[in-house]
Motif scaffolding. Sequence first.
Motif, short mmCIF file in Angstrom:
data_model
loop_
_atom_site.label_atom_id
_atom_site.label_comp_id
_atom_site.label_asym_id
_atom_site.label_seq_id
_atom_site.Cartn_x
_atom_site.Cartn_y
_atom_site.Cartn_z
N SER A 183 -7.47 -9.39 -4.48
CA SER A 183 -8.75 -9.55 -5.20
C SER A 183 -9.07 -8.27 -5.94
O SER A 183 -9.19 -7.19 -5.35
CB SER A 183 -9.87 -9.88 -4.21
N ALA A 184 -9.21 -8.38 -7.26
CA ALA A 184 -9.41 -7.20 -8.12
C ALA A 184 -9.50 -7.65 -9.56
O ALA A 184 -9.32 -8.83 -9.88
CB ALA A 184 -8.25 -6.21 -7.96
N MET A 185 -9.76 -6.67 -10.45
CA MET A 185 -9.62 -6.90 -11.88
C MET A 185 -8.17 -6.61 -12.26
O MET A 185 -7.56 -5.67 -11.74
CB MET A 185 -10.53 -5.97 -12.67
N TYR A 186 -7.63 -7.40 -13.16
CA TYR A 186 -6.26 -7.21 -13.64
C TYR A 186 -6.28 -7.07 -15.16
O TYR A 186 -6.88 -7.89 -15.86
CB TYR A 186 -5.37 -8.38 -13.22
N PHE A 187 -5.61 -6.02 -15.62
CA PHE A 187 -5.59 -5.74 -17.05
C PHE A 187 -4.16 -5.76 -17.57
O PHE A 187 -3.25 -5.17 -16.98
CB PHE A 187 -6.19 -4.36 -17.34
N CYS A 188 -4.00 -6.42 -18.70
CA CYS A 188 -2.77 -6.40 -19.46
C CYS A 188 -2.91 -5.33 -20.53
O CYS A 188 -4.00 -5.15 -21.12
CB CYS A 188 -2.52 -7.77 -20.08
N ALA A 189 -1.84 -4.60 -20.82
CA ALA A 189 -1.92 -3.51 -21.80
C ALA A 189 -0.60 -3.38 -22.54
O ALA A 189 0.46 -3.78 -22.04
CB ALA A 189 -2.27 -2.20 -21.11
N MET A 190 -0.66 -2.81 -23.73
CA MET A 190 0.51 -2.62 -24.56
C MET A 190 0.57 -1.18 -25.04
O MET A 190 -0.45 -0.56 -25.33
CB MET A 190 0.48 -3.56 -25.77
N ARG A 191 1.79 -0.69 -25.15
CA ARG A 191 2.01 0.64 -25.70
C ARG A 191 3.09 0.56 -26.76
O ARG A 191 4.16 0.01 -26.51
CB ARG A 191 2.43 1.62 -24.60
N VAL A 192 2.80 1.09 -27.94
CA VAL A 192 3.82 1.24 -28.96
C VAL A 192 4.07 2.72 -29.13
O VAL A 192 3.28 3.56 -28.69
CB VAL A 192 3.41 0.58 -30.29
N TRP A 193 5.17 3.04 -29.74
CA TRP A 193 5.52 4.45 -29.87
C TRP A 193 5.89 4.75 -31.30
O TRP A 193 6.63 4.01 -31.92
CB TRP A 193 6.69 4.79 -28.95
N GLY A 194 5.35 5.85 -31.79
CA GLY A 194 5.62 6.24 -33.16
C GLY A 194 4.52 5.75 -34.09
O GLY A 194 3.57 5.09 -33.67
N GLY A 195 4.62 6.09 -35.34
CA GLY A 195 3.61 5.69 -36.31
C GLY A 195 2.33 6.46 -36.18
O GLY A 195 1.29 6.08 -36.74
N GLY A 196 2.36 7.56 -35.43
CA GLY A 196 1.18 8.41 -35.35
C GLY A 196 0.16 8.00 -34.33
O GLY A 196 -0.88 8.64 -34.21
N ALA A 197 0.43 6.96 -33.57
CA ALA A 197 -0.55 6.51 -32.59
C ALA A 197 0.07 6.54 -31.20
O ALA A 197 1.29 6.48 -31.05
CB ALA A 197 -1.05 5.13 -32.93
N ASP A 198 -0.77 6.62 -30.18
CA ASP A 198 -0.28 6.59 -28.81
C ASP A 198 -1.38 6.03 -27.92
O ASP A 198 -2.51 5.80 -28.36
CB ASP A 198 0.12 8.00 -28.36
N GLY A 199 -1.03 5.81 -26.69
CA GLY A 199 -1.99 5.30 -25.72
C GLY A 199 -1.78 3.82 -25.48
O GLY A 199 -1.00 3.16 -26.17
N LEU A 200 -2.43 3.32 -24.47
CA LEU A 200 -2.38 1.90 -24.14
C LEU A 200 -3.56 1.17 -24.76
O LEU A 200 -4.68 1.67 -24.75
CB LEU A 200 -2.44 1.71 -22.62
N THR A 201 -3.26 -0.02 -25.29
CA THR A 201 -4.32 -0.93 -25.74
C THR A 201 -4.50 -1.97 -24.64
O THR A 201 -3.54 -2.63 -24.24
CB THR A 201 -3.93 -1.61 -27.06
N PHE A 202 -5.74 -2.12 -24.18
CA PHE A 202 -6.02 -2.99 -23.03
C PHE A 202 -6.70 -4.28 -23.46
O PHE A 202 -7.45 -4.31 -24.44
CB PHE A 202 -6.95 -2.28 -22.05
N GLY A 203 -6.45 -5.34 -22.69
CA GLY A 203 -7.26 -6.52 -22.78
C GLY A 203 -8.55 -6.34 -21.99
O GLY A 203 -8.76 -5.30 -21.36
N LYS A 204 -9.41 -7.35 -21.98
CA LYS A 204 -10.69 -7.24 -21.31
C LYS A 204 -10.61 -7.54 -19.82
O LYS A 204 -11.58 -7.36 -19.10
CB LYS A 204 -11.73 -8.15 -21.98
N GLY A 205 -9.47 -8.03 -19.38
CA GLY A 205 -9.26 -8.19 -17.96
C GLY A 205 -9.57 -9.57 -17.42
O GLY A 205 -10.29 -10.36 -18.04
N THR A 206 -9.01 -9.84 -16.24
CA THR A 206 -9.27 -11.07 -15.48
C THR A 206 -9.71 -10.65 -14.10
O THR A 206 -9.03 -9.86 -13.43
CB THR A 206 -8.02 -11.95 -15.39
N HIS A 207 -10.85 -11.18 -13.65
CA HIS A 207 -11.34 -10.90 -12.31
C HIS A 207 -10.78 -11.96 -11.37
O HIS A 207 -11.18 -13.12 -11.42
CB HIS A 207 -12.87 -10.91 -12.29
#
Lengths: 113, 116
Positions: free
Chosen positions: B87-111
């Motif tokens: 039982s928790a919140m679950y988040f899906c996320a994506m990471r791309v590499w290059g193109g000057g950007a970094d970090g994870l992009t997250f969805g809003k989650g499922t409880h």
Amino acid sequence: DGGITQSPKYLFRKEGQNVTLSCEQNLNHDAMYWYRQDPGQGLRLIYYSQIVNDFQKGDIAEGYSVSREKKESFPLTVTSAQKNPTAFYLCASSFQGRNSPLHFGNGTRLTVT
Amino acid sequence: AQKITQTQPGMFVQEKEAVTLDCTYDTSDPSYGLFWYKQPSSGEMIFLIYQGSYDQQNATEGRYSLNFQKARKSANLVISASQLGDSAMYFCAMRVWGGGADGLTFGKGTHLIIQP
């Protein structure tokens, strides 16, 4: 044990005051990140840094500032210009590359009244 | 720009049943990574599983597996034999590499709530 330490866990400030959130990692990661989470929402990227002395704005950088003077440390300052600063702030770090997961600290819950 | 969509705000599942959490993504970058995180009520983000865009096989980690359907741009998380501690919140996320950007992009989650 290696990890990411955020302090403090809870922080209370008056409106109009700047406040600095601490983030330290001993995982030897090059990249560090700050995210903001609002109730019932996903995480949004504030700032990130891929190398010492360099950092980039994320999606919601307005009203925030950061520094990266050491590899291990990436403090976030929430300035009085941030209109809605009350939120849960998460710091993360990772190795470079698309297949590297971000490792998160336990977060700081900031309340501004 | 990248986007993650999680269409299930909340789910109730009986203990010991399998559960599938949906995630669809959008990116024009051919090279990306997909991640799932668990966030208990205490707030920490726990990394669960990773799938690379060029991986031929679906990722598995213990009771977690990722159903990766590249053509449909979906990356659903499957939890087998659910437990109360799931039982928790679950988040899906994506990471791309290059193109000057970094970090994870997250969805809003499922409880996710597991019921005894």
